[in-house]
Scaffold this motif. Structure first.
Motif, PDB file in Angstrom:
ATOM      1  N   LEU A  19      -1.613 -48.877  14.412  1.00 49.21           N
ATOM      2  CA  LEU A  19      -0.432 -48.811  13.855  1.00 49.21           C
ATOM      3  C   LEU A  19      -0.144 -49.498  13.036  1.00 49.21           C
ATOM      4  CD1 LEU A  19       0.886 -48.714  18.055  1.00 49.21           C
ATOM      5  CD2 LEU A  19       1.199 -46.990  15.807  1.00 49.21           C
ATOM      6  N   ASP A  20      -0.883 -51.073  12.525  1.00 47.78           N
ATOM      7  CA  ASP A  20      -0.566 -52.423  11.492  1.00 47.78           C
ATOM      8  C   ASP A  20      -1.189 -51.794  10.252  1.00 47.78           C
ATOM      9  OD1 ASP A  20       0.007 -53.795  14.208  1.00 47.78           O
ATOM     10  OD2 ASP A  20      -2.142 -54.634  14.143  1.00 47.78           O
ATOM     11  N   ALA A  21      -1.219 -50.240  10.540  1.00 47.10           N
ATOM     12  CA  ALA A  21      -1.862 -50.040   8.976  1.00 47.10           C
ATOM     13  C   ALA A  21      -1.122 -49.038   8.193  1.00 47.10           C
ATOM     14  CB  ALA A  21      -3.066 -49.355   9.367  1.00 47.10           C
ATOM     15  N   VAL A  22       0.569 -49.017   9.187  1.00 48.44           N
ATOM     16  CA  VAL A  22       1.208 -47.645   9.013  1.00 48.44           C
ATOM     17  C   VAL A  22       2.666 -48.660   8.778  1.00 48.44           C
ATOM     18  CG1 VAL A  22       2.853 -45.933   9.437  1.00 48.44           C
ATOM     19  CG2 VAL A  22       0.331 -45.753  10.133  1.00 48.44           C
ATOM     20  N   GLU A  23       3.402 -48.518   7.083  1.00 47.32           N
ATOM     21  CA  GLU A  23       4.312 -49.761   7.326  1.00 47.32           C
ATOM     22  C   GLU A  23       6.394 -49.311   8.163  1.00 47.32           C
ATOM     23  OE1 GLU A  23       6.117 -50.290   3.236  1.00 47.32           O
ATOM     24  OE2 GLU A  23       4.584 -50.295   2.554  1.00 47.32           O
ATOM     25  N   SER A  24       6.013 -50.015   8.432  1.00 45.67           N
ATOM     26  CA  SER A  24       7.520 -49.732   9.273  1.00 45.67           C
ATOM     27  C   SER A  24       8.566 -48.974   8.222  1.00 45.67           C
ATOM     28  CB  SER A  24       7.725 -50.735   9.403  1.00 45.67           C
ATOM     29  OG  SER A  24       9.265 -50.803  10.594  1.00 45.67           O
ATOM     30  N   ARG A  25       9.351 -48.679   8.330  1.00 52.74           N
ATOM     31  CA  ARG A  25      10.661 -47.731   7.242  1.00 52.74           C
ATOM     32  C   ARG A  25      11.755 -48.703   7.971  1.00 52.74           C
ATOM     33  NH1 ARG A  25      10.249 -41.462   7.310  1.00 52.74           N
ATOM     34  NH2 ARG A  25       7.886 -41.067   5.657  1.00 52.74           N
ATOM     35  N   MET A  26      12.447 -48.922   7.220  1.00 57.72           N
ATOM     36  CA  MET A  26      13.699 -49.279   6.680  1.00 57.72           C
ATOM     37  C   MET A  26      14.919 -48.645   7.476  1.00 57.72           C
ATOM     38  SD  MET A  26      16.168 -50.356   3.317  1.00 57.72           S
ATOM     39  CE  MET A  26      14.805 -50.188   2.695  1.00 57.72           C
ATOM     40  N   GLY A  27      15.089 -49.244   8.274  1.00 59.49           N
ATOM     41  CA  GLY A  27      15.933 -48.456   8.844  1.00 59.49           C
ATOM     42  C   GLY A  27      17.304 -49.209  10.442  1.00 59.49           C
ATOM     43  N   PRO A  28      17.691 -48.846  11.605  1.00 56.44           N
ATOM     44  CA  PRO A  28      17.888 -49.212  12.821  1.00 56.44           C
ATOM     45  C   PRO A  28      17.132 -50.023  13.543  1.00 56.44           C
ATOM     46  CG  PRO A  28      18.606 -46.970  13.047  1.00 56.44           C
ATOM     47  CD  PRO A  28      17.592 -46.609  11.665  1.00 56.44           C
ATOM     48  N   ALA A  29      16.133 -49.828  13.534  1.00 56.41           N
ATOM     49  CA  ALA A  29      15.277 -50.131  14.067  1.00 56.41           C
ATOM     50  C   ALA A  29      14.429 -51.469  13.629  1.00 56.41           C
ATOM     51  CB  ALA A  29      14.362 -49.447  15.181  1.00 56.41           C
ATOM     52  N   SER A  30      13.835 -52.317  14.247  1.00 57.82           N
ATOM     53  CA  SER A  30      13.148 -53.616  13.804  1.00 57.82           C
ATOM     54  C   SER A  30      11.799 -52.762  12.999  1.00 57.82           C
ATOM     55  CB  SER A  30      13.195 -54.732  15.108  1.00 57.82           C
ATOM     56  OG  SER A  30      13.459 -55.070  15.009  1.00 57.82           O
ATOM     57  N   VAL A  31      11.247 -52.129  14.444  1.00 55.81           N
ATOM     58  CA  VAL A  31      10.067 -51.371  13.449  1.00 55.81           C
ATOM     59  C   VAL A  31       9.747 -49.790  14.064  1.00 55.81           C
ATOM     60  CG1 VAL A  31       7.478 -51.209  14.116  1.00 55.81           C
ATOM     61  CG2 VAL A  31       8.779 -52.822  14.379  1.00 55.81           C
ATOM     62  N   LYS A  32       9.755 -49.066  12.833  1.00 56.36           N
ATOM     63  CA  LYS A  32       9.818 -47.380  12.542  1.00 56.36           C
ATOM     64  C   LYS A  32       8.062 -47.287  12.037  1.00 56.36           C
ATOM     65  CE  LYS A  32      11.450 -43.003  12.104  1.00 56.36           C
ATOM     66  NZ  LYS A  32      12.906 -42.829  11.424  1.00 56.36           N
ATOM     67  N   ARG A  33       7.255 -46.568  12.592  1.00 61.48           N
ATOM     68  CA  ARG A  33       5.915 -46.131  12.508  1.00 61.48           C
ATOM     69  C   ARG A  33       5.628 -44.699  11.915  1.00 61.48           C
ATOM     70  NH1 ARG A  33       4.203 -51.133  10.615  1.00 61.48           N
ATOM     71  NH2 ARG A  33       4.259 -52.814  12.719  1.00 61.48           N
ATOM     72  N   ALA A  34       5.589 -43.765  10.820  1.00 62.45           N
ATOM     73  CA  ALA A  34       6.126 -42.787  11.201  1.00 62.45           C
ATOM     74  C   ALA A  34       4.572 -42.311  10.977  1.00 62.45           C
ATOM     75  CB  ALA A  34       6.381 -42.052   9.627  1.00 62.45           C
ATOM     76  N   GLU A  66      31.727 -47.359   3.811  1.00 61.21           N
ATOM     77  CA  GLU A  66      30.671 -48.058   4.753  1.00 61.21           C
ATOM     78  C   GLU A  66      30.899 -47.893   5.992  1.00 61.21           C
ATOM     79  OE1 GLU A  66      28.041 -51.733   4.379  1.00 61.21           O
ATOM     80  OE2 GLU A  66      27.903 -50.804   2.280  1.00 61.21           O
ATOM     81  N   THR A  67      30.336 -47.394   6.570  1.00 59.42           N
ATOM     82  CA  THR A  67      30.318 -47.215   8.464  1.00 59.42           C
ATOM     83  C   THR A  67      28.852 -48.356   8.821  1.00 59.42           C
ATOM     84  OG1 THR A  67      28.467 -45.539   8.943  1.00 59.42           O
ATOM     85  CG2 THR A  67      31.410 -45.112   8.621  1.00 59.42           C
ATOM     86  N   GLY A  68      27.872 -48.680   8.291  1.00 56.97           N
ATOM     87  CA  GLY A  68      25.958 -49.338   9.135  1.00 56.97           C
ATOM     88  C   GLY A  68      25.781 -49.775   7.792  1.00 56.97           C
ATOM     89  N   ARG A  69      25.024 -50.688   7.244  1.00 56.68           N
ATOM     90  CA  ARG A  69      23.254 -51.136   7.424  1.00 56.68           C
ATOM     91  C   ARG A  69      22.536 -51.491   7.307  1.00 56.68           C
ATOM     92  NH1 ARG A  69      23.929 -52.930   0.991  1.00 56.68           N
ATOM     93  NH2 ARG A  69      25.952 -51.976   1.218  1.00 56.68           N
ATOM     94  N   PHE A  70      21.699 -50.991   6.819  1.00 57.14           N
ATOM     95  CA  PHE A  70      20.288 -51.249   7.716  1.00 57.14           C
ATOM     96  C   PHE A  70      19.169 -51.687   6.834  1.00 57.14           C
ATOM     97  CE2 PHE A  70      23.461 -47.818   9.181  1.00 57.14           C
ATOM     98  CZ  PHE A  70      23.035 -48.410  10.696  1.00 57.14           C
ATOM     99  N   THR A  71      18.672 -52.623   6.652  1.00 54.42           N
ATOM    100  CA  THR A  71      17.583 -53.594   6.458  1.00 54.42           C
ATOM    101  C   THR A  71      15.831 -52.976   6.703  1.00 54.42           C
ATOM    102  OG1 THR A  71      17.793 -55.782   6.928  1.00 54.42           O
ATOM    103  CG2 THR A  71      19.717 -54.716   4.823  1.00 54.42           C
TER     104      THR A  71
END
Length: 158
Positions: A9-24, A153-158
């Motif tokens: 899991l640590d080898a997969v970069e987290s993606r920007m979005g509404p969750a702190s961590v999302k790893r595809a 704009e209805t939401g902003r996610f980093t």
């Protein structure tokens, strides 16, 4: 012939979005029939950008720790550690963390390509829930959701 794949899991970069961590994980694992995502939701965060449905994809969420609350057409459904929930293609849902404890979960979708997603979010300008879309900001530092009716704009996610 298919080959076994393994990924940390640590080898997969987290993606920007509404969750702190999302790893595809589907790409690194080489899956071709299912989407697989690892999530960590801090209190107040959600799996998706809004109340949504995937007309052509079913989804299963397996909660590993914490409790996720899923808004559905039939009301809210709480899913705790060691429990799973399935949404058929076309079912509306929004999973989020209403608690004080971090939620860790896996999401599986089939087929892998989710196709078009219908999404509703609250728009202050329009005064209610409207259809929204997601776009990247020009400086590529955030994803924003925008009302399809008025382009607010209805939401902003980093």
């Amino acid at each position: 012939m298919a080959t076994m794949e393994k990924v940390s899991l640590d080898a997969v970069e987290s993606r920007m979005g509404p969750a702190s961590v999302k790893r595809a994980l589907a790409g690194p694992l080489g899956t071709d029939a299912i989407a697989l995502n690892y999530y960590e939701l801090a209190p107040g965060e959600s799996f998706g950008f809004g109340y949504h449905r995937h007309p052509d994809q079913e989804e299963v969420f397996l909660v590993q720790s914490g409790t996720a609350t899923f808004e559905t057409e039939d009301g809210d459904v709480r899913v705790g550690a060691g429990e799973a929930i399935r949404f058929a293609p076309g079912e509306w849902q929004r999973g989020h963390n209403e608690g004080d404890e971090r939620v860790v979960a896996l999401a599986l979708g089939a087929p892998q390509e989710m196709g078009d997603t219908d999404m509703l979010r609250h728009c202050e300008e329009c005064g209610g829930r409207t259809h929204n879309y997601v776009e990247m900001t020009d400086d590529r530092d955030a994803l924003v959701t925008r009302c399809e009716e008025c382009d607010a704009e209805t939401g902003r996610f980093t």
